[in-house]
Design an enzyme around this catalytic site. Sequence first.
Site, PDB file in Angstrom:
ATOM      1  N   GLU A   1      19.600  30.140  67.645  1.00 22.77           N
ATOM      2  CA  GLU A   1      20.173  30.710  68.872  1.00 22.77           C
ATOM      3  C   GLU A   1      19.084  31.044  69.882  1.00 22.77           C
ATOM      4  O   GLU A   1      18.110  31.738  69.572  1.00 22.77           O
ATOM      5  CB  GLU A   1      20.984  31.973  68.511  1.00 22.77           C
ATOM      6  CG  GLU A   1      21.619  32.628  69.736  1.00 22.77           C
ATOM      7  CD  GLU A   1      22.732  33.611  69.400  1.00 22.77           C
ATOM      8  OE1 GLU A   1      23.149  33.697  68.222  1.00 22.77           O
ATOM      9  OE2 GLU A   1      23.184  34.300  70.341  1.00 22.77           O
TER      10      GLU A   1
ATOM     11  N   GLU B   1      22.245  36.285  59.069  1.00 22.18           N
ATOM     12  CA  GLU B   1      21.145  36.280  60.034  1.00 22.18           C
ATOM     13  C   GLU B   1      19.834  36.678  59.354  1.00 22.18           C
ATOM     14  O   GLU B   1      19.784  37.692  58.661  1.00 22.18           O
ATOM     15  CB  GLU B   1      21.445  37.251  61.184  1.00 22.18           C
ATOM     16  CG  GLU B   1      22.651  36.845  62.000  1.00 22.18           C
ATOM     17  CD  GLU B   1      22.904  37.767  63.196  1.00 22.18           C
ATOM     18  OE1 GLU B   1      22.078  38.654  63.479  1.00 22.18           O
ATOM     19  OE2 GLU B   1      23.953  37.581  63.837  1.00 22.18           O
TER      20      GLU B   1
ATOM     21  N   LYS C   1      27.884  32.983  56.808  1.00 23.76           N
ATOM     22  CA  LYS C   1      26.661  32.865  57.619  1.00 23.76           C
ATOM     23  C   LYS C   1      25.928  34.195  57.603  1.00 23.76           C
ATOM     24  O   LYS C   1      26.565  35.258  57.654  1.00 23.76           O
ATOM     25  CB  LYS C   1      27.003  32.454  59.063  1.00 23.76           C
ATOM     26  CG  LYS C   1      25.769  32.412  59.974  1.00 23.76           C
ATOM     27  CD  LYS C   1      26.008  31.636  61.263  1.00 23.76           C
ATOM     28  CE  LYS C   1      26.728  32.395  62.343  1.00 23.76           C
ATOM     29  NZ  LYS C   1      26.048  33.634  62.783  1.00 23.76           N
TER      30      LYS C   1
ATOM     31  N   ASP D   1      31.100  34.988  59.307  1.00 25.28           N
ATOM     32  CA  ASP D   1      29.872  35.771  59.445  1.00 25.28           C
ATOM     33  C   ASP D   1      29.895  36.952  58.488  1.00 25.28           C
ATOM     34  O   ASP D   1      30.919  37.648  58.371  1.00 25.28           O
ATOM     35  CB  ASP D   1      29.769  36.322  60.874  1.00 25.28           C
ATOM     36  CG  ASP D   1      28.727  35.598  61.697  1.00 25.28           C
ATOM     37  OD1 ASP D   1      27.811  34.994  61.109  1.00 25.28           O
ATOM     38  OD2 ASP D   1      28.850  35.635  62.935  1.00 25.28           O
TER      39      ASP D   1
ATOM     40  N   ASP E   1      30.797  37.233  63.992  1.00 26.85           N
ATOM     41  CA  ASP E   1      30.887  38.688  64.180  1.00 26.85           C
ATOM     42  C   ASP E   1      30.877  39.016  65.681  1.00 26.85           C
ATOM     43  O   ASP E   1      31.001  40.170  66.073  1.00 26.85           O
ATOM     44  CB  ASP E   1      29.791  39.434  63.417  1.00 26.85           C
ATOM     45  CG  ASP E   1      28.394  39.013  63.805  1.00 26.85           C
ATOM     46  OD1 ASP E   1      28.245  38.086  64.636  1.00 26.85           O
ATOM     47  OD2 ASP E   1      27.431  39.620  63.286  1.00 26.85           O
ATOM     48  N   SER E   2      30.790  37.957  66.521  1.00 24.46           N
ATOM     49  CA  SER E   2      31.007  38.143  67.961  1.00 24.46           C
ATOM     50  C   SER E   2      32.440  38.615  68.216  1.00 24.46           C
ATOM     51  O   SER E   2      32.761  39.052  69.326  1.00 24.46           O
ATOM     52  CB  SER E   2      30.730  36.844  68.729  1.00 24.46           C
ATOM     53  OG  SER E   2      31.409  35.752  68.143  1.00 24.46           O
TER      54      SER E   2
END
Length: 272
Positions: free
Chosen positions: A190, A123, A121, A91, A52-53
């Site tokens: 991270e 978070e 993925k 993401d 999602d970057s």
Amino acid sequence: MSINKKVYKKITTHSLQEMKQNKEKISMLTAYDYTLAKIVDSGGVDIILVGDSASNVMAGNETTLPITLEQMIYHTASVVRAVDRALIVADMPFGTYQGNSKEALNSAIKIMKESGAHSVKMEGGSEILESVERILSAGIPVMGHLGLTPQSIYKFGTYTVRAKEEAESKKIIEDALILEKAGCFAIVLEKIPAKLATNVAKKLSIPVIGIGAGSGVDGQVLVLHDMIGMTHEFSPRFLRRYLNLYEDIKGAVGQYVSDVKNIDFPNEKEQY
Ligand code: KIV
């Protein structure tokens, strides 16, 4: 150090597990579009993360929060069309899985059906466990993400190193064990101290992939545009730039502009 690497024609979650057992480090990079994903895949990377970057790198947003499910599906489908070998992780964007587990499952199913991703993925740790379990029970592989989780940037306040305090470091270990027990196939850590990341990688039997987490983990991930120097304003300590494409592309564009202005391009051989 050179090691005897097994040759994998196609990477699966099982190949990654095998790599961890054989102490072969796992390589992971982001990609968001067809052209770069094709190059990254042919370079031999094991995992391509459609991060999602993309919200920052492709759309110019300040954070990862604005990117939508539809936008993530668009980027992921472009990458899927390019890739032959790497495992593709998409993401799950902010707001599509934190609310309730039914909504999380629907979001994950939509990503898998409409993009062709191999996994998702997410978070967070214990807070999102119900969603993780529900998605896993539908047969969708899940990669966890702990430490500096950019979707929580407004809670953290800064992008600085996480888990320097005992309480947060304890929570990361607990969450990593919870995610492994739930059935996640790997975890990203991270921007946390290398010692803590090494400790987590030792405790877990699933692969732990680090970004700014030192060399004691089972693999590394970087954002492609940072690693090839297309971005130039972002220079954290953990980033190794392998190219300086910002300057190279800028130079090429400058040269092109000058050639056009000076009627040097096109020349006689470059016309019909
Ligand atoms: O979105 C992303 O690029 C990521 C990596 C930094 C791990 O989550």
